[in-house]
Design a protein around this motif. Sequence first.
Motif, PDB file in Angstrom:
ATOM      1  N   CYS A  19       0.840  -1.201   0.000  1.00  0.00           N
ATOM      2  CA  CYS A  19       0.000   0.000   0.000  1.00  0.00           C
ATOM      3  C   CYS A  19       0.873   1.248   0.000  1.00  0.00           C
ATOM      4  CB  CYS A  19      -0.910   0.029   1.223  1.00  0.00           C
ATOM      5  SG  CYS A  19      -2.201  -1.220   1.200  1.00  0.00           S
ATOM      6  N   VAL A  20       0.334   2.330  -0.583  1.00  0.00           N
ATOM      7  CA  VAL A  20       1.031   3.612  -0.591  1.00  0.00           C
ATOM      8  C   VAL A  20       0.059   4.663  -0.060  1.00  0.00           C
ATOM      9  CG1 VAL A  20       2.166   5.362  -2.007  1.00  0.00           C
ATOM     10  CG2 VAL A  20       2.426   2.938  -2.576  1.00  0.00           C
ATOM     11  N   ALA A  36      -1.852  -3.553  -1.921  1.00  0.00           N
ATOM     12  CA  ALA A  36      -1.631  -2.683  -3.089  1.00  0.00           C
ATOM     13  C   ALA A  36      -2.657  -1.573  -3.262  1.00  0.00           C
ATOM     14  CB  ALA A  36      -1.525  -3.522  -4.366  1.00  0.00           C
ATOM     15  N   CYS A  37      -3.180  -1.042  -2.174  1.00  0.00           N
ATOM     16  CA  CYS A  37      -4.088   0.116  -2.261  1.00  0.00           C
ATOM     17  C   CYS A  37      -3.272   1.405  -2.294  1.00  0.00           C
ATOM     18  CB  CYS A  37      -5.033   0.147  -1.061  1.00  0.00           C
ATOM     19  SG  CYS A  37      -6.286  -1.139  -1.099  1.00  0.00           S
ATOM     20  N   ILE A  38      -3.821   2.419  -2.952  1.00  0.00           N
ATOM     21  CA  ILE A  38      -3.197   3.739  -3.004  1.00  0.00           C
ATOM     22  C   ILE A  38      -4.176   4.749  -2.429  1.00  0.00           C
ATOM     23  CG2 ILE A  38      -2.286   5.568  -4.482  1.00  0.00           C
ATOM     24  CD1 ILE A  38      -1.657   3.324  -6.553  1.00  0.00           C
ATOM     25  N   LEU A  51     -11.079  -1.520   2.147  1.00  0.00           N
ATOM     26  CA  LEU A  51     -10.720  -1.317   0.751  1.00  0.00           C
ATOM     27  C   LEU A  51     -10.053  -2.595   0.283  1.00  0.00           C
ATOM     28  CD1 LEU A  51     -11.109   1.607   1.824  1.00  0.00           C
ATOM     29  CD2 LEU A  51      -9.403   2.302   0.148  1.00  0.00           C
ATOM     30  N   GLU A  52     -10.706  -3.285  -0.625  1.00  0.00           N
ATOM     31  CA  GLU A  52     -10.161  -4.548  -1.129  1.00  0.00           C
ATOM     32  C   GLU A  52      -8.916  -4.279  -1.979  1.00  0.00           C
ATOM     33  OE1 GLU A  52     -11.026  -7.491  -0.179  1.00  0.00           O
ATOM     34  OE2 GLU A  52     -12.968  -7.122   0.750  1.00  0.00           O
ATOM     35  N   GLU A  53      -8.244  -5.327  -2.335  1.00  0.00           N
ATOM     36  CA  GLU A  53      -6.965  -5.251  -3.043  1.00  0.00           C
ATOM     37  C   GLU A  53      -7.035  -4.336  -4.268  1.00  0.00           C
ATOM     38  OE1 GLU A  53      -4.015  -8.435  -5.219  1.00  0.00           O
ATOM     39  OE2 GLU A  53      -5.071  -9.040  -3.411  1.00  0.00           O
ATOM     40  N   GLY A  54      -6.012  -3.476  -4.399  1.00  0.00           N
ATOM     41  CA  GLY A  54      -5.838  -2.663  -5.595  1.00  0.00           C
ATOM     42  C   GLY A  54      -6.736  -1.450  -5.715  1.00  0.00           C
ATOM     43  N   CYS A  55      -7.382  -1.034  -4.632  1.00  0.00           N
ATOM     44  CA  CYS A  55      -8.207   0.181  -4.698  1.00  0.00           C
ATOM     45  C   CYS A  55      -7.310   1.407  -4.802  1.00  0.00           C
ATOM     46  CB  CYS A  55      -9.096   0.296  -3.460  1.00  0.00           C
ATOM     47  SG  CYS A  55     -10.463  -0.873  -3.449  1.00  0.00           S
TER      48      CYS A  55
END
Length: 87
Positions: A19-20, A36-38, A51-55
């Motif tokens: 995450c970032v 991997a959320c931003i 927030l599920e993966e990649g949001c």
Amino acid sequence: SSVDRTAETQARAEIAAGCVIMPYAVVNTGTILKKACIVNIGALVDHDCILEEGCHLAPGAVVKGENHLPEGTKVDSGQVVPLQYYK
């Protein structure tokens, strides 16, 4: 994960690997950010969200409390996701 020093993350928030969290973003208590959320500049994630993966929250986006965003959701700049209860 990478959290900017100006960002605010509450102690009870869970932030997964990759995450970032960008400058001046806020992740409030009870929120879970999956892999991997931003959370971009100045974005706000209120309490008890998932927030599920990649949001991806664009700059200035707001996710009100108790939301559950599906995998890969993008919230655009200035957009507000209204309060929703999840199961």
